[in-house]
Design an enzyme around this catalytic site. Structure first.
Site, PDB file in Angstrom:
ATOM      1  N   CYS A 135       0.822  -1.148   0.006  1.00 51.52           N
ATOM      2  CA  CYS A 135       0.006   0.025   0.040  1.00 51.52           C
ATOM      3  C   CYS A 135       0.927   1.455  -0.097  1.00 51.52           C
ATOM      4  O   CYS A 135       1.261   1.653   0.824  1.00 51.52           O
ATOM      5  CB  CYS A 135      -0.926  -0.109   1.131  1.00 51.52           C
ATOM      6  SG  CYS A 135      -2.050   1.239   1.436  1.00 51.52           S
ATOM      7  N   CYS A 138      -0.461   4.135   2.216  1.00 47.98           N
ATOM      8  CA  CYS A 138      -0.307   4.050   3.612  1.00 47.98           C
ATOM      9  C   CYS A 138       1.009   4.430   3.844  1.00 47.98           C
ATOM     10  O   CYS A 138       1.290   4.882   4.791  1.00 47.98           O
ATOM     11  CB  CYS A 138      -0.612   2.479   4.220  1.00 47.98           C
ATOM     12  SG  CYS A 138      -2.015   1.706   3.350  1.00 47.98           S
ATOM     13  N   ASP A 139       1.981   3.674   3.118  1.00 50.79           N
ATOM     14  CA  ASP A 139       3.527   3.747   3.654  1.00 50.79           C
ATOM     15  C   ASP A 139       4.290   4.380   2.805  1.00 50.79           C
ATOM     16  O   ASP A 139       5.483   4.571   3.415  1.00 50.79           O
ATOM     17  CB  ASP A 139       3.931   2.151   3.500  1.00 50.79           C
ATOM     18  CG  ASP A 139       3.026   1.237   4.489  1.00 50.79           C
ATOM     19  OD1 ASP A 139       2.581   1.791   5.528  1.00 50.79           O
ATOM     20  OD2 ASP A 139       2.766  -0.010   3.946  1.00 50.79           O
TER      21      ASP A 139
END
Ligand code: NAP
Length: 311
Positions: A135, A138-139
């Site tokens: 992701c 997300c990261d």
């Protein structure tokens, strides 16, 4: 441990689940959505959506939140929980959750979506959360100014590479063939982006890293035409090699195809069990678009309402 009851239970909170909830609630029946273990589904991991009609550009998180609020406003009950067992052999149907709760309903719509696939390397497991991710939204933030690599050649991989290029210093896009599978408009953007280098005909042999502190340092890659291997430096590895349907708990209950997708009757969302319907990516091996999942959720709600009216 609680027992919840509704006319219609919807499993999953992606575009299919929320849209099914919106349609069913407007038909005047009691509806409960059980979120699944990722509220909002996979779209919440998408940074930018520009092909959902009505929204020129919107983040996946915002789009899903709007759908959720719309469903709740119309009277849908929303529960954060994850179903781990279903009993479709008896009526009313009962679904049991990991929190020990039971959900009883006369009809069920399965909209549990799909999950990211992995490369299945031991090193991938070892460094998951320590440099390996599925992701970018997300990261990606952790890799500002660094070098990262994205594996895959579909829409997910290309979208992740484009997003990461806004943060990272350099992005390798590693694809096993010489042609991307992604939409042409996204391909053109990737090929025009100076920060992105596509490594064609290349597969990942291993993810390299150190243990103290545990982190990824690079990749061992192999050219599939020449078999030549080499190492490249990268601190973040984003795996985007496709998805598989979340149907584990339906094995033995519903008819699944060879890839695990729920089989529905032609031109209907009905599964092999009367009163159980399926919508979205969990029954769609081909299109997998937010707008199509939403449409599929609407169809399942209409089928479920018709079924409840008749029974
Ligand atoms: P996908 O379209 O199935 O693409 C998966 C990619 O990973 C392919 O390029 C495939 O290579 C590669 N791959 C598969 N297994 C691999 C392995 N073991 N090692 C290396 N590479 C591997 O999956 P996706 O990109 O996750 O997309 C899933 C669906 O969501 C698609 O229908 C897509 O259109 C949709 N989606 C749409 C958008 C959008 O903005 N419209 C965004 C994201 C996703 P090959 O090409 O050689 O098969």
């Amino acid at each position: 441990m609680a027992l919840y009851t509704a006319d219609l239970l919807i499993l999953g909170s992606g575009p299919a689940g929320y849209t099914a909830g919106i349609y069913a609630a407007r038909a005047g029946i009691s509806v409960m959505i059980v979120s699944g273990n990722q509220e909002g589904g996979q779209l919440t991991m998408t940074n930018s959506i520009e092909n959902f009609p009505g929204f020129e550009e919107i983040s996946g998180f915002e789009l899903m939140d709007k759908m959720k609020q719309q469903a709740i406003k119309l009277g849908v009950q929303f529960v954060t929980d994850h179903i781990v067992e279903v009993d479709f052999a008896h009526r009313p149907f009962i679904c049991s959750s990991e929190n020990g709760h039971s959900y009883k309903a006369r009809a069920v719509i399965v909209a549990t979506g799909s999950s990211a696939k992995w490369l299945n390397l031991a090193s991938e497991k070892k460094y998951l959360g320590y440099g390996v991710s599925a992701c970018a939204t997300c990261d990606g933030f952790f890799y500002r100014g660094r070098t990262v690599a994205v594996i895959g050649g579909g829409n997910s991989a290309v979208a992740e590479a484009l997003y990461l290029a806004t943060l990272a210093e350099k992005v390798y896009l590693i694809h096993r063939r010489h042609q991307l599978r992604a939409d042409k408009v996204l391909q053109d953007r990737v090929l025009a982006n100076r920060k992105i280098e596509v490594l064609w005909d290349t597969v990942v042999e291993d993810i390299l890293g150190v243990d103290e502190p545990k982190k990824v340092t690079g990749l061992k890659i192999r050219n599939v035409n020449t078999d030549a291997c080499k190492e490249i430096n990268a601190e973040g590895i984003f795996v985007a090699v496709g998805h598989q349907p979340n149907t584990e708990i339906f094995k033995g209950n519903l008819i699944l195809d060879s890839k695990g997708y729920i089989v529905t009757q032609e031109k209907s969302s009905a599964t092999g069990i009367e009163g159980v319907f399926a919508a979205g990516d969990v029954m769609d091996p081909k299109y997998k678009q937010a707008v199509i999942s939403a449409g599929s959720g609407a169809k399942a709600a209409m089928d479920a309402v018709e079924y409840l009216d008749e029974h």
